[in-house]
Motif scaffolding. Structure first.
Motif, short mmCIF file in Angstrom:
data_model
loop_
_atom_site.label_atom_id
_atom_site.label_comp_id
_atom_site.label_asym_id
_atom_site.label_seq_id
_atom_site.Cartn_x
_atom_site.Cartn_y
_atom_site.Cartn_z
N SER A 254 62.52 65.33 69.11
CA SER A 254 61.55 65.90 68.19
C SER A 254 61.13 67.30 68.64
O SER A 254 60.82 67.51 69.81
N GLY A 255 61.16 68.26 67.71
CA GLY A 255 60.74 69.62 68.04
C GLY A 255 61.74 70.43 68.82
O GLY A 255 61.40 71.48 69.38
N ALA A 256 63.01 69.99 68.88
CA ALA A 256 64.01 70.67 69.71
C ALA A 256 64.27 72.11 69.26
O ALA A 256 64.73 72.93 70.06
N ILE A 257 63.94 72.45 68.01
CA ILE A 257 64.13 73.83 67.54
C ILE A 257 63.37 74.82 68.43
O ILE A 257 63.79 75.96 68.63
N ASN A 258 62.25 74.38 68.99
CA ASN A 258 61.46 75.26 69.85
C ASN A 258 62.23 75.75 71.07
O ASN A 258 61.86 76.77 71.68
N GLU A 259 63.31 75.06 71.43
CA GLU A 259 64.10 75.47 72.59
C GLU A 259 64.90 76.75 72.34
O GLU A 259 65.46 77.32 73.27
N LEU A 260 64.92 77.20 71.09
CA LEU A 260 65.57 78.48 70.80
C LEU A 260 64.87 79.64 71.51
O LEU A 260 65.42 80.73 71.62
N LYS A 261 63.68 79.38 72.01
CA LYS A 261 62.97 80.41 72.77
C LYS A 261 63.73 80.79 74.04
O LYS A 261 63.49 81.84 74.65
N ASN A 262 64.67 79.93 74.46
CA ASN A 262 65.47 80.22 75.65
C ASN A 262 66.52 81.31 75.42
O ASN A 262 67.18 81.74 76.37
N GLY B 175 72.30 76.64 53.77
CA GLY B 175 72.86 76.23 52.49
C GLY B 175 71.96 76.55 51.32
O GLY B 175 71.60 77.70 51.07
N GLY B 176 71.57 75.50 50.57
CA GLY B 176 70.73 75.68 49.40
C GLY B 176 69.28 75.90 49.78
O GLY B 176 68.96 76.72 50.64
N GLN B 177 68.40 75.11 49.19
CA GLN B 177 66.97 75.31 49.40
C GLN B 177 66.32 74.29 50.33
O GLN B 177 65.14 74.41 50.66
N SER B 178 67.07 73.27 50.76
CA SER B 178 66.43 72.16 51.48
C SER B 178 65.76 72.61 52.78
O SER B 178 64.64 72.19 53.09
N MET B 179 66.42 73.47 53.56
CA MET B 179 65.83 73.89 54.83
C MET B 179 64.62 74.80 54.62
O MET B 179 63.68 74.81 55.41
N ARG B 180 64.63 75.56 53.52
CA ARG B 180 63.47 76.39 53.21
C ARG B 180 62.31 75.53 52.71
O ARG B 180 61.16 75.70 53.11
N LYS B 181 62.62 74.57 51.82
CA LYS B 181 61.58 73.71 51.26
C LYS B 181 60.88 72.87 52.32
O LYS B 181 59.69 72.60 52.23
N THR B 182 61.63 72.44 53.32
CA THR B 182 61.04 71.61 54.38
C THR B 182 60.38 72.43 55.48
O THR B 182 59.74 71.87 56.37
N GLY B 183 60.55 73.76 55.45
CA GLY B 183 59.91 74.63 56.43
C GLY B 183 60.71 74.87 57.69
O GLY B 183 60.31 75.68 58.54
N PHE B 184 61.87 74.19 57.82
CA PHE B 184 62.63 74.33 59.07
C PHE B 184 63.35 75.67 59.17
O PHE B 184 63.58 76.16 60.28
N LEU B 185 63.69 76.28 58.04
CA LEU B 185 64.31 77.60 58.08
C LEU B 185 63.31 78.63 58.61
O LEU B 185 63.64 79.42 59.51
N GLN B 186 62.08 78.58 58.09
CA GLN B 186 61.04 79.51 58.56
C GLN B 186 60.69 79.26 60.02
O GLN B 186 60.47 80.20 60.80
N LYS B 187 60.67 77.98 60.42
CA LYS B 187 60.35 77.65 61.81
C LYS B 187 61.42 78.21 62.75
O LYS B 187 61.10 78.77 63.81
N THR B 188 62.67 78.08 62.35
CA THR B 188 63.77 78.63 63.16
C THR B 188 63.63 80.14 63.29
O THR B 188 63.74 80.70 64.39
N GLU B 189 63.35 80.80 62.17
CA GLU B 189 63.19 82.25 62.20
C GLU B 189 62.00 82.66 63.07
O GLU B 189 62.08 83.62 63.86
N ASP B 190 60.91 81.92 62.99
CA ASP B 190 59.71 82.23 63.78
C ASP B 190 59.99 82.14 65.28
O ASP B 190 59.55 83.00 66.06
N VAL B 191 60.71 81.09 65.69
CA VAL B 191 61.00 80.92 67.13
C VAL B 191 61.91 82.04 67.61
O VAL B 191 61.73 82.58 68.72
N LEU B 192 62.91 82.41 66.80
CA LEU B 192 63.82 83.49 67.19
C LEU B 192 63.08 84.82 67.29
O LEU B 192 63.32 85.61 68.23
N LYS B 193 62.17 85.07 66.35
CA LYS B 193 61.38 86.30 66.42
C LYS B 193 60.48 86.31 67.64
O LYS B 193 60.31 87.36 68.30
N ALA B 194 59.91 85.15 67.96
CA ALA B 194 59.04 85.05 69.15
C ALA B 194 59.82 85.30 70.43
O ALA B 194 59.26 85.74 71.44
N ALA B 195 61.16 85.03 70.37
CA ALA B 195 62.02 85.30 71.54
C ALA B 195 62.46 86.76 71.58
O ALA B 195 63.23 87.15 72.47
#
Length: 389
Positions: A14-22, A34-54
């Motif tokens: 759970s929450g493994a996306i946060n490890e992108l900070k490495n 792909g389509g809209q599913s990752m944006r609708k669920t917020g995981f696309l934005q979360k991925t982008e946020d962690v990468l920007k924080a890195a």
């Protein structure tokens, strides 16, 4: 000399996306989805946020379709060349991960053509410009740990499984929170894809002492958890997300067989999901291959605690167990029952059989198969007749 290749790092839970900070020290991340599913669920934005924080600049490339096309691959590669990332991140199902892998090749080698790389193990050395991070949202394709990418040529209706250890991701992120977003039908189809991966890897000609334990663990865990995952159980969904990855580690190195060869070709022509095609085909392919590796199938049945005193009885039990699993997941057992008309089937079966023989997965099938045999197997899978040849 044999080879066994995996990503360097696998982050899971759970929450493994946060490890992108490495990923500190990199400058630009190109995110493929792909389509809209990752944006609708917020995981696309979360991925982008962690990468920007890195400390990375990001660009999102959205809209990769199911069964991505050659044209999509070249369009994405062009966008990569404009942005010049040093990290490529694919998030979503197998399609965006597969597309991003192929885009990566043409980003680093813009002079290459699809013909240059479509044959197995013909890719040039990668990582001159970027590393690759894969974040799966489904529990089935295991593209996050494999040396494969399936791309469709819609001008010929042929799916090409690209294969080369160069496109094995550097980092896989198995965030179980994402897997919770899968709808029931997708859970069923991707789960049966994973089971087919594991069973085919266990009998494939390139299997080894490294791949076998991964395949057997995946098979056991999938039988334990797939139906509960399909019915929405969170712990089972998490277990399936790991099990499909174990299956991927196994088949990426052991390779696959003719269930996948036929699934690639029938899926493109009949417009059925890849996992659904594998679910249909698996019992018939087990019956066909059991002539040469019945002991391997019998061992799977023993591990699953299925009934039988002989290898034949145990193999028959495995076939019935797969069919029972399909029923519990709401997957019809034949192509006919999945809505493929007899007219369409008869018009295409010979071409499908000929193309399936040429599929790279055929070479590692334990039992040799020609176009005539392939056609007979496909007929059995259409009409629901046991393979007895």
């Amino acid at each position: 000399m044999a080879r066994f290749t995996l990503p360097r790092d696998i982050y899971f839970g759970s929450g493994a996306i946060n490890e992108l900070k490495n990923l500190k020290g990199h400058k630009k991340a190109f995110i493929v989805t792909g389509g809209q599913s990752m944006r609708k669920t917020g995981f696309l934005q979360k991925t982008e946020d962690v990468l920007k924080a890195a400390g990375m600049e990001t660009r999102i490339y959205e809209g990769v379709e199911p069964d991505p096309s050659i044209e999509r691959v070249f369009d994405g590669a062009k966008a990569m060349r404009e942005f010049e990332p040093d990290v490529i991140v694919a998030i979503g199902g197998g399609s965006p991960m597969d597309a991003a892998k192929a885009m990566w090749v043409f980003y680093e080698y813009p002079e290459k053509t699809f013909e240059d790389i479509k044959d197995p193990f013909t890719m040039p050395k990668l990582r001159k410009k970027a590393i690759f991070v894969a974040i799966p949202s489904t529990s089935g394709t295991a593209s996050e740990v494999t040396a494969f990418s399936v791309i469709t040529d819609y001008s010929t209706n042929i799916k090409y499984p690209l294969a080369d250890f160069e496109i094995t991701p550097d980092i896989a992120v198995l965030d179980s929170d994402i897997a919770m977003t899968m709808p029931k039908k997708l859970t069923a189809h991707t789960g049966m894809d994973a089971l087919t991966h594991a069973i085919e890897a266990y009998v494939a000609s390139n299997r080894s002492g490294f791949s076998d334990p991964l395949a057997l663990q995946a098979i056991s865990d999938i039988f334990d958890s797939l139906v509960d995952s399909y019915n929405g159980d969170a712990k089972a969904r998490e277990k399936m997300h790991i099990a499909q990855c174990l299956a991927g580690m196994s088949f990426s190195n052991a390779l696959l067989g003719i269930a996948h060869s036929i699934a690639h070709k029938t899926g493109a022509v009949f417009h059925l999901p890849h996992g659904c095609c594998n679910a249909i085909l698996l019992p018939y392919v087990i019956q066909y291959n059991s002539r040469v590796c019945m002991d391997r199938y019998a061992n799977i049945a023993r591990i699953l605690g299925l009934p039988g005193n002989t290898d034949k009885q145990l193999t028959d039990s495995l076939v019935e167990a797969v069919r029972s699993l399909n029923k519990k997941l709401g997957i019809a057992q034949t192509y006919k029952d999945n809505g493929v008309s007899e007219e369409m089937f008869k018009a295409n079966v010979k071409t499908i059989a000929a193309n399936a023989v040429l599929d790279p997965c055929t070479a590692s099938n334990p039992r040799p198969t020609d176009a005539e045999m392939m056609e007979k197997i496909i007929n059995c899978a259409y009409y629901g007749e046991d393979v007895a040849f």
